[in-house]
Design a protein around this motif. Sequence first.
Motif, PDB file in Angstrom:
ATOM      1  N   ARG A   1     -29.815 -18.127 -36.407  1.00  0.00           N
ATOM      2  CA  ARG A   1     -28.979 -18.462 -37.560  1.00  0.00           C
ATOM      3  C   ARG A   1     -28.301 -17.233 -38.163  1.00  0.00           C
ATOM      4  NH1 ARG A   1     -30.823 -23.426 -40.758  1.00  0.00           N
ATOM      5  NH2 ARG A   1     -29.899 -22.280 -42.475  1.00  0.00           N
ATOM      6  N   LEU A   2     -28.919 -16.061 -37.996  1.00  0.00           N
ATOM      7  CA  LEU A   2     -28.375 -14.850 -38.621  1.00  0.00           C
ATOM      8  C   LEU A   2     -26.988 -14.488 -38.067  1.00  0.00           C
ATOM      9  CD1 LEU A   2     -31.676 -12.791 -38.866  1.00  0.00           C
ATOM     10  CD2 LEU A   2     -30.526 -14.065 -40.689  1.00  0.00           C
ATOM     11  N   PRO A   3     -26.836 -14.271 -36.765  1.00  0.00           N
ATOM     12  CA  PRO A   3     -25.495 -13.934 -36.272  1.00  0.00           C
ATOM     13  C   PRO A   3     -24.523 -15.113 -36.315  1.00  0.00           C
ATOM     14  CG  PRO A   3     -27.039 -14.069 -34.445  1.00  0.00           C
ATOM     15  CD  PRO A   3     -27.849 -14.174 -35.710  1.00  0.00           C
ATOM     16  N   LEU A   4     -25.038 -16.331 -36.406  1.00  0.00           N
ATOM     17  CA  LEU A   4     -24.173 -17.514 -36.484  1.00  0.00           C
ATOM     18  C   LEU A   4     -23.311 -17.490 -37.742  1.00  0.00           C
ATOM     19  CD1 LEU A   4     -23.317 -20.278 -35.351  1.00  0.00           C
ATOM     20  CD2 LEU A   4     -25.238 -21.269 -36.601  1.00  0.00           C
ATOM     21  N   GLN A   5     -23.769 -16.814 -38.777  1.00  0.00           N
ATOM     22  CA  GLN A   5     -22.992 -16.767 -40.021  1.00  0.00           C
ATOM     23  C   GLN A   5     -21.633 -16.096 -39.812  1.00  0.00           C
ATOM     24  OE1 GLN A   5     -25.330 -19.118 -41.368  1.00  0.00           O
ATOM     25  NE2 GLN A   5     -24.025 -18.430 -42.996  1.00  0.00           N
ATOM     26  N   ILE A   6     -21.567 -15.144 -38.910  1.00  0.00           N
ATOM     27  CA  ILE A   6     -20.301 -14.423 -38.696  1.00  0.00           C
ATOM     28  C   ILE A   6     -19.202 -15.368 -38.201  1.00  0.00           C
ATOM     29  CG2 ILE A   6     -19.157 -12.594 -37.368  1.00  0.00           C
ATOM     30  CD1 ILE A   6     -21.912 -11.111 -37.484  1.00  0.00           C
ATOM     31  N   PRO A   7     -19.411 -16.132 -37.123  1.00  0.00           N
ATOM     32  CA  PRO A   7     -18.339 -17.047 -36.710  1.00  0.00           C
ATOM     33  C   PRO A   7     -18.063 -18.134 -37.744  1.00  0.00           C
ATOM     34  CG  PRO A   7     -20.245 -17.290 -35.259  1.00  0.00           C
ATOM     35  CD  PRO A   7     -20.512 -16.113 -36.146  1.00  0.00           C
TER      36      PRO A   7
ATOM     37  N   GLY B   1     -10.992 -23.333 -47.312  1.00  0.00           N
ATOM     38  CA  GLY B   1     -11.358 -22.400 -46.252  1.00  0.00           C
ATOM     39  C   GLY B   1     -11.933 -21.110 -46.807  1.00  0.00           C
ATOM     40  N   LEU B   2     -11.303 -20.600 -47.862  1.00  0.00           N
ATOM     41  CA  LEU B   2     -11.829 -19.393 -48.507  1.00  0.00           C
ATOM     42  C   LEU B   2     -13.197 -19.660 -49.124  1.00  0.00           C
ATOM     43  CD1 LEU B   2      -8.564 -18.068 -50.202  1.00  0.00           C
ATOM     44  CD2 LEU B   2      -9.729 -17.136 -48.172  1.00  0.00           C
ATOM     45  N   ALA B   3     -13.338 -20.828 -49.745  1.00  0.00           N
ATOM     46  CA  ALA B   3     -14.631 -21.193 -50.341  1.00  0.00           C
ATOM     47  C   ALA B   3     -15.695 -21.343 -49.265  1.00  0.00           C
ATOM     48  CB  ALA B   3     -14.495 -22.477 -51.152  1.00  0.00           C
ATOM     49  N   ALA B   4     -15.322 -21.888 -48.108  1.00  0.00           N
ATOM     50  CA  ALA B   4     -16.278 -22.028 -47.007  1.00  0.00           C
ATOM     51  C   ALA B   4     -16.750 -20.655 -46.539  1.00  0.00           C
ATOM     52  CB  ALA B   4     -15.649 -22.801 -45.843  1.00  0.00           C
ATOM     53  N   ALA B   5     -15.814 -19.719 -46.379  1.00  0.00           N
ATOM     54  CA  ALA B   5     -16.190 -18.361 -45.964  1.00  0.00           C
ATOM     55  C   ALA B   5     -17.156 -17.752 -46.981  1.00  0.00           C
ATOM     56  CB  ALA B   5     -14.943 -17.496 -45.803  1.00  0.00           C
TER      57      ALA B   5
ATOM     58  N   MET C   1     -12.831 -30.495 -38.433  1.00  0.00           N
ATOM     59  CA  MET C   1     -14.145 -30.335 -37.876  1.00  0.00           C
ATOM     60  C   MET C   1     -15.056 -29.551 -38.834  1.00  0.00           C
ATOM     61  SD  MET C   1     -15.795 -29.445 -34.354  1.00  0.00           S
ATOM     62  CE  MET C   1     -15.238 -30.060 -33.123  1.00  0.00           C
ATOM     63  N   LEU C   2     -14.541 -28.484 -39.443  1.00  0.00           N
ATOM     64  CA  LEU C   2     -15.342 -27.713 -40.398  1.00  0.00           C
ATOM     65  C   LEU C   2     -15.742 -28.574 -41.582  1.00  0.00           C
ATOM     66  CD1 LEU C   2     -16.646 -25.092 -41.304  1.00  0.00           C
ATOM     67  CD2 LEU C   2     -14.424 -24.362 -42.204  1.00  0.00           C
ATOM     68  N   ALA C   3     -14.862 -29.414 -42.045  1.00  0.00           N
ATOM     69  CA  ALA C   3     -15.195 -30.321 -43.152  1.00  0.00           C
ATOM     70  C   ALA C   3     -16.355 -31.226 -42.750  1.00  0.00           C
ATOM     71  CB  ALA C   3     -13.975 -31.151 -43.549  1.00  0.00           C
ATOM     72  N   GLY C   4     -16.368 -31.694 -41.526  1.00  0.00           N
ATOM     73  CA  GLY C   4     -17.458 -32.544 -41.050  1.00  0.00           C
ATOM     74  C   GLY C   4     -18.788 -31.815 -40.986  1.00  0.00           C
ATOM     75  N   VAL C   5     -18.767 -30.581 -40.525  1.00  0.00           N
ATOM     76  CA  VAL C   5     -19.994 -29.773 -40.468  1.00  0.00           C
ATOM     77  C   VAL C   5     -20.545 -29.572 -41.874  1.00  0.00           C
ATOM     78  CG1 VAL C   5     -20.877 -27.448 -39.975  1.00  0.00           C
ATOM     79  CG2 VAL C   5     -19.404 -28.597 -38.310  1.00  0.00           C
ATOM     80  N   LEU C   6     -19.670 -29.217 -42.800  1.00  0.00           N
ATOM     81  CA  LEU C   6     -20.107 -28.985 -44.179  1.00  0.00           C
ATOM     82  C   LEU C   6     -20.578 -30.275 -44.848  1.00  0.00           C
ATOM     83  CD1 LEU C   6     -17.354 -26.449 -45.167  1.00  0.00           C
ATOM     84  CD2 LEU C   6     -19.821 -26.016 -45.318  1.00  0.00           C
ATOM     85  N   ALA C   7     -19.880 -31.362 -44.621  1.00  0.00           N
ATOM     86  CA  ALA C   7     -20.269 -32.633 -45.230  1.00  0.00           C
ATOM     87  C   ALA C   7     -21.632 -33.080 -44.705  1.00  0.00           C
ATOM     88  CB  ALA C   7     -19.215 -33.699 -44.958  1.00  0.00           C
ATOM     89  N   THR C   8     -21.848 -32.933 -43.404  1.00  0.00           N
ATOM     90  CA  THR C   8     -23.143 -33.311 -42.829  1.00  0.00           C
ATOM     91  C   THR C   8     -24.266 -32.474 -43.429  1.00  0.00           C
ATOM     92  OG1 THR C   8     -22.094 -34.002 -40.764  1.00  0.00           O
ATOM     93  CG2 THR C   8     -24.456 -33.497 -40.675  1.00  0.00           C
ATOM     94  N   SER C   9     -24.054 -31.188 -43.496  1.00  0.00           N
ATOM     95  CA  SER C   9     -25.070 -30.309 -44.071  1.00  0.00           C
ATOM     96  C   SER C   9     -25.292 -30.628 -45.548  1.00  0.00           C
ATOM     97  CB  SER C   9     -24.658 -28.847 -43.894  1.00  0.00           C
ATOM     98  OG  SER C   9     -25.636 -27.996 -44.436  1.00  0.00           O
ATOM     99  N   GLY C  10     -24.218 -30.883 -46.274  1.00  0.00           N
ATOM    100  CA  GLY C  10     -24.342 -31.226 -47.688  1.00  0.00           C
ATOM    101  C   GLY C  10     -25.163 -32.482 -47.905  1.00  0.00           C
ATOM    102  N   VAL C  11     -24.915 -33.495 -47.106  1.00  0.00           N
ATOM    103  CA  VAL C  11     -25.679 -34.743 -47.206  1.00  0.00           C
ATOM    104  C   VAL C  11     -27.154 -34.488 -46.878  1.00  0.00           C
ATOM    105  CG1 VAL C  11     -26.021 -37.012 -46.143  1.00  0.00           C
ATOM    106  CG2 VAL C  11     -23.731 -36.282 -46.820  1.00  0.00           C
ATOM    107  N   LEU C  12     -27.419 -33.675 -45.876  1.00  0.00           N
ATOM    108  CA  LEU C  12     -28.807 -33.367 -45.508  1.00  0.00           C
ATOM    109  C   LEU C  12     -29.568 -32.674 -46.638  1.00  0.00           C
ATOM    110  CD1 LEU C  12     -28.498 -32.252 -41.776  1.00  0.00           C
ATOM    111  CD2 LEU C  12     -29.656 -34.280 -42.675  1.00  0.00           C
ATOM    112  N   HIS C  13     -28.866 -31.881 -47.436  1.00  0.00           N
ATOM    113  CA  HIS C  13     -29.509 -31.219 -48.577  1.00  0.00           C
ATOM    114  C   HIS C  13     -30.088 -32.246 -49.558  1.00  0.00           C
ATOM    115  CE1 HIS C  13     -27.660 -27.527 -47.201  1.00  0.00           C
ATOM    116  NE2 HIS C  13     -28.267 -26.854 -48.148  1.00  0.00           N
ATOM    117  N   PHE C  14     -29.471 -33.404 -49.636  1.00  0.00           N
ATOM    118  CA  PHE C  14     -29.946 -34.457 -50.538  1.00  0.00           C
ATOM    119  C   PHE C  14     -30.904 -35.424 -49.833  1.00  0.00           C
ATOM    120  CE2 PHE C  14     -26.082 -32.947 -52.532  1.00  0.00           C
ATOM    121  CZ  PHE C  14     -26.478 -32.829 -53.863  1.00  0.00           C
TER     122      PHE C  14
ATOM    123  N   TRP D   1     -14.506 -18.826 -39.228  1.00  0.00           N
ATOM    124  CA  TRP D   1     -13.940 -20.177 -39.130  1.00  0.00           C
ATOM    125  C   TRP D   1     -13.342 -20.570 -40.463  1.00  0.00           C
ATOM    126  CZ3 TRP D   1     -17.296 -25.000 -37.475  1.00  0.00           C
ATOM    127  CH2 TRP D   1     -16.459 -26.071 -37.169  1.00  0.00           C
ATOM    128  N   GLY D   2     -14.056 -20.327 -41.533  1.00  0.00           N
ATOM    129  CA  GLY D   2     -13.523 -20.625 -42.863  1.00  0.00           C
ATOM    130  C   GLY D   2     -12.240 -19.865 -43.130  1.00  0.00           C
TER     131      GLY D   2
END
Length: 112
Positions: free
Chosen positions: A95-101, A60-64, A1-14, A105-106
């Motif tokens: 978005r600020l406190p969202l970074q903690i979870p 996971g470490l890189a995501a964190a 699931m984390l990979a999907g969140v990151l992939a979606t966000s990565g694609v949106l950057h482009f 997660w990472g």
Amino acid sequence: MLAGVLATSGVLHFARPKPFDSIVPRSLPGSPRTWTYFSGAAELAVAAAIANPGTRRLGGLAAAGLFAGVFPANVKMAVDWRDTSPARRAIAYGRLPLQIPLVLWGLRVAKR
């Protein structure tokens, strides 16, 4: 699931870089678009690392680290949006406190 969140966000950057450009801290050298593309590519690379069982711990470490590293952009967004509508402020401040979870997660993915 984390990979999907990151992939979606990565694609949106482009696909839609303009909103990301606007939150790149001014203190970073170079063009905001360069940083937008760089962070999008980093998110895609981290997503791929998490999706691969052999590199999941490192991913996971890189995501964190990535989630901690983009925190200044979220702070900039909150500052820039402080005089906007209540809905936009709620998004920016939320978005600020969202970074903690997200960081946690990472780290959880790295431990599995």
